[in-house]
Design a protein around this motif. Structure first.
Motif, PDB file in Angstrom:
ATOM      1  N   ILE A  24       8.320  68.154  76.204  1.00 14.59           N
ATOM      2  CA  ILE A  24       9.403  67.162  76.113  1.00 14.59           C
ATOM      3  C   ILE A  24      10.465  67.529  77.163  1.00 14.59           C
ATOM      4  O   ILE A  24      10.866  68.698  77.256  1.00 14.59           O
ATOM      5  N   ASN A  63      21.283  61.529  80.805  1.00 20.00           N
ATOM      6  CA  ASN A  63      20.467  60.841  79.791  1.00 20.00           C
ATOM      7  C   ASN A  63      21.284  59.806  79.019  1.00 20.00           C
ATOM      8  O   ASN A  63      22.381  59.962  78.681  1.00 20.00           O
ATOM      9  N   TYR A  68      17.302  68.039  77.925  1.00 21.00           N
ATOM     10  CA  TYR A  68      18.429  67.100  77.990  1.00 21.00           C
ATOM     11  C   TYR A  68      19.175  67.252  79.322  1.00 21.00           C
ATOM     12  O   TYR A  68      19.457  68.361  79.764  1.00 21.00           O
ATOM     13  N   LEU A  92      13.639  54.162  68.376  1.00 17.10           N
ATOM     14  CA  LEU A  92      13.994  55.582  68.401  1.00 17.10           C
ATOM     15  C   LEU A  92      15.515  55.717  68.391  1.00 17.10           C
ATOM     16  O   LEU A  92      16.203  54.980  69.086  1.00 17.10           O
ATOM     17  N   LEU A 101      10.466  63.400  66.073  1.00 16.92           N
ATOM     18  CA  LEU A 101       9.900  64.627  66.647  1.00 16.92           C
ATOM     19  C   LEU A 101       9.470  65.581  65.535  1.00 16.92           C
ATOM     20  O   LEU A 101       8.411  66.203  65.615  1.00 16.92           O
ATOM     21  N   SER A 120      11.272  71.104  81.170  1.00 13.79           N
ATOM     22  CA  SER A 120      10.774  70.617  79.877  1.00 13.79           C
ATOM     23  C   SER A 120      10.536  71.785  78.920  1.00 13.79           C
ATOM     24  O   SER A 120      10.356  72.926  79.343  1.00 13.79           O
ATOM     25  N   HIS A 157       9.252  59.536  74.477  1.00 11.67           N
ATOM     26  CA  HIS A 157      10.244  60.556  74.878  1.00 11.67           C
ATOM     27  C   HIS A 157       9.993  61.021  76.322  1.00 11.67           C
ATOM     28  O   HIS A 157      10.541  62.036  76.739  1.00 11.67           O
ATOM     29  N   ASP A 158       9.130  60.282  77.038  1.00 14.50           N
ATOM     30  CA  ASP A 158       8.747  60.658  78.419  1.00 14.50           C
ATOM     31  C   ASP A 158       8.061  62.019  78.475  1.00 14.50           C
ATOM     32  O   ASP A 158       8.133  62.718  79.501  1.00 14.50           O
ATOM     33  N   TYR A 164      16.565  65.379  74.571  1.00 16.59           N
ATOM     34  CA  TYR A 164      17.135  64.084  74.228  1.00 16.59           C
ATOM     35  C   TYR A 164      16.054  63.299  73.480  1.00 16.59           C
ATOM     36  O   TYR A 164      15.035  62.918  74.064  1.00 16.59           O
ATOM     37  N   GLY A 165      16.260  63.159  72.148  1.00 14.43           N
ATOM     38  CA  GLY A 165      15.191  62.488  71.408  1.00 14.43           C
ATOM     39  C   GLY A 165      15.595  62.113  70.000  1.00 14.43           C
ATOM     40  O   GLY A 165      16.737  62.312  69.576  1.00 14.43           O
ATOM     41  N   ASP A 166      14.621  61.569  69.272  1.00 14.78           N
ATOM     42  CA  ASP A 166      14.833  61.153  67.885  1.00 14.78           C
ATOM     43  C   ASP A 166      14.367  62.302  66.995  1.00 14.78           C
ATOM     44  O   ASP A 166      13.161  62.612  66.955  1.00 14.78           O
ATOM     45  N   LYS A 221      17.758  58.027  69.670  1.00 11.14           N
ATOM     46  CA  LYS A 221      17.789  59.203  70.545  1.00 11.14           C
ATOM     47  C   LYS A 221      19.195  59.784  70.638  1.00 11.14           C
ATOM     48  O   LYS A 221      20.187  59.041  70.696  1.00 11.14           O
TER      49      LYS A 221
END
Ligand code: ADP
Length: 469
Positions: A462, A469, A465, A316, A363, A394, A442-443, A357-359, A318
Motif C-alpha cells: 500500500i 494525498n 501517505y 471508501l 484494510l 510503500s 488504494h492504488d 492513506y486509506g479506509d 479514506k
C-alpha cells in the motif's frame, strides 16, 4: 421475394448497377448511331464537293454544264455505294448514276427547299416511297453572277448502316445484360455466404440464451463471420463456466450459512427444551451461539461487500491511518482462534511504520481475510507468520503460512470471483476477489506466491501517505 439483407442489397446495389448499366448502354448506342450517321454525312459532303468542283467551271454555260455532268456521272466509280444526280436550273434531272429517273417526290423538294431558302447545301434524311431509309445532300451550282445554274445531289442508302447500328446496339445490350446478371448472381452468392452463417449464429445465440451452454457453432470461413463464430463460442464457454461457478457459489454459500445456523438452532433448542441446564453447559452454548452469529454476520457482510463491488457502489472513507494499529486489531481477533486450532501465529512487529492513506475498516477487513485464509488452509501445528516492511514509497504486509499451498494451475485464478481451488474447505470463493479490489482502490497490489506443500505467501503493498494525498 427478397427479404432482409438480400432485399437491402437489391435496393441499394443492384438497382444502382442496373440504372448505371442502362445509362451506359443508352449513351453508347446513341454514340454509335451518331458516329455512323456522321461518317455517312462526311462521305456525302466529300462526294458532292468533288462533283461541285468539276461542274463549277461550266456553270455559266448550260450546254457544257450538262455535258460535263453526264460525263462525270457516267464515269463515277462508287455507283454501288451511292447515287449521284445532276440537276439543271429548272430542277429537272439531267442524269443520275442509277440510270433511272430518281424518286421525283423526294428529289424535287430537296432542290426546291435549297433554292427557296437560298441555301448552298441541304441535307435530308428520310424514307423513299419504296420504304428505304436514305440520307441525301444537295448542293447548288452558281455562276459568277451568283445565279443558280443547277445542283448536284448525292444519296446513300442507310439500310446497311441501320443494320450495323442495330447489331452494335444488340451487342452493347447483351454485354450490359451480362454485367447485370453477373452482378446479380455474384451478389446473391455473396449474400447467401453471409446470410446462412448469420442465421446459424442467430439460432445458436437463441439456444445459448435458453441456457444450452454446450452448443457450439462450426466456423466455416476465416473472416469477420468466422471471428463472430469464435466470439459466440467463447461467450458460450464463459457463460457455461459462469453458470457452474454460480451454482458452486450458491451451494457453498448455502453450506456456509447452514453450518452456523444449525449450531445456533441446536444450542438454542437444547437450552429451550432441556429445562434448567447447568451453568457450564449454558455458558458453552451461549458462547457458540455468539461465535456462530458473528460468523454469520461476517458472511453476510462479505456478500454485501461483493454486491457493492459488483454494482460499483463501494465507497471508501479514506484518511491518514496508522497501518500498525489496524494490523494489531486484525491479529487480536485471530489470536484466540489460532491458539484453539493449535497454530502458531508469529508477528514480527516493527517499532513504527509510516502512515498510509486509506479506509481503515476496509484494510482491516483485508488483513482479517488474508490471515483467516492462512489459518484456514494450514494444518494444526503449522505456522502463520506476519511481517510488515517499510519500502519508502510503500508499506508491505507479508502473510506467510506453512499450509497446503495452491497448485500452479489454480494460482492465476484464485483472485477470480467464486473461484475455489480447495472445495473441501468452507468458504464462498469471493474473499480474495474483494480483498484484491479493495487494495486496487488504494492504488496498491495484492501478490500471491504459492506451491503445493510449500505454503503460501501473500504480499499486500500500500503506498505511504504523502501530503499531496
Ligand atoms: P474462500 O472463501 O474459498 O477462502 P478466497 O477468495 O478467500 O475464498 O480464496 C480463494 C481460494 O484460494 C480458496 O478457495 C483457496 O483454495 C485458495 N487460497 C486462498 N488463500 C490460501 C492459502 N493461504 N493457502 C492455500 N490456499 C489458499
Amino acid at each position: 421475394m427478397f427479404k432482409g439483407i438480400t432485399k437491402r442489397w437489391v435496393l441499394n446495389t443492384l438497382l444502382v448497377v442496373i440504372v448505371v448499366v442502362l445509362f451506359v448502354v443508352f449513351c453508347l448506342s446513341y454514340a454509335v448511331r451518331i458516329y455512323y450517321y456522321h461518317s455517312v454525312t462526311q462521305t456525302l459532303n466529300a462526294a458532292t464537293a468533288e462533283f461541285l468542283n468539276v461542274l463549277d467551271d461550266y456553270a455559266s454555260d448550260p450546254q457544257s454544264f450538262s455535258a460535263t455532268a453526264r460525263s462525270y456521272v457516267e464515269n463515277f466509280d462508287d455507283k454501288e455505294k451511292m447515287e449521284i444526280t445532276a440537276i439543271d436550273a429548272k430542277g429537272n434531272v439531267i442524269i443520275t448514276s442509277t440510270g433511272f429517273t430518281p424518286d421525283s417526290t423526294h428529289q424535287m423538294p430537296d432542290y426546291i427547299k435549297a433554292t427557296s431558302d437560298n441555301l448552298s447545301r441541304y441535307e435530308w434524311t428520310g424514307n423513299l416511297s419504296s420504304g428505304e431509309n436514305v440520307k441525301a445532300v444537295t448542293r447548288l451550282v452558281r455562276n459568277s453572277q451568283n445565279e443558280v445554274m443547277g445542283a448536284v445531289r448525292c444519296v446513300i442508302s442507310l439500310t446497311d448502316i441501320d443494320y450495323n447500328i442495330t447489331m452494335a446496339i444488340v451487342i452493347i445490350s447483351v454485354v450490359g445484360l451480362t454485367i447485370i446478371l453477373l452482378v446479380l448472381f455474384s451478389g446473391l452468392y455473396f449474400i447467401r455466404s453471409i446470410v446462412r452463417p448469420v442465421r446459424e449464429l442467430s439460432a445458436t445465440a437463441k439456444k445459448i440464451a435458453q441456457g444450452d451452454f454446450n452448443t457450439r457453432i462450426e466456423k466455416s470461413h476465416d473472416d469477420e463471420i468466422g471471428e463472430l463464430c469464435d466470439s459466440i463460442n467463447d461467450m458460450a464457454t464463459e457463460l457455461g463456466a459462469a453458470e457452474r461457478l454460480k451454482n458452486d457459489f450458491i451451494s457453498s454459500v448455502s453450506h456456509e450459512l447452514r453450518t452456523p445456523l444449525t449450531a445456533i438452532k441446536g444450542w438454542a433448542e437444547t437450552m429451550q427444551y432441556c429445562g434448567s441446564v447447568d451453568k457450564e453447559t449454558f455458558d458453552k452454548g451461549m458462547d457458540i451461539i455468539v461465535k456462530e452469529s458473528s460468523r454469520l454476520t461476517s458472511i453476510v457482510e462479505e456478500l454485501l461487500d461483493f454486491s457493492r463491488l459488483q454494482s460499483g457502489r463501494m465507497m471508501l472513507m479514506k484518511e491518514k491511518i496508522d497501518i500498525l494499529a489496524e494490523l494489531d486489531e486484525a491479529l487480536y481477533m485471530m489470536k484466540d482462534r489460532a491458539i484453539n486450532e493449535e497454530k502458531h501465529l508469529l508477528y514480527d512487529k516493527p517499532e513504527s511504520m509510516p502512515p498510509v492513506y486509506g479506509d481503515k475498516n476496509k484494510l482491516r477487513q483485508v488483513f482479517i481475510n488474508i490471515i483467516d485464509n492462512a489459518l484456514k488452509y494450514t494444518q494444526s501445528g503449522g505456522v502463520v507468520g506476519i511481517q510488515i516492511l517499510d519500502f519508502t514509497h510503500s508499506v508491505h504486509i507479508v502473510v506467510t503460512d506453512t499450509g497446503c499451498g495452491i497448485a500452479p494451475d489454480d494460482l492465476p485464478r484464485i483472485k477470480d470471483k467464486f473461484y475455489k481451488a480447495n472445495q473441501s474447505v468452507r468458504g464462498s470463493g469471493i474473499g480474495l476477489a474483494i480483498a484484491d479490489e479493495i487494495i486496487s482502490l488504494h492504488d496498491g497490489t495484492l501478490d500471491i506466491q504459492s506451491g503445493i506443500g510449500v505454503g503460501t505467501t501473500v504480499t499486500i503493498a500500500i503506498p505511504v501517505y504523502k501530503e499531496t494525498n
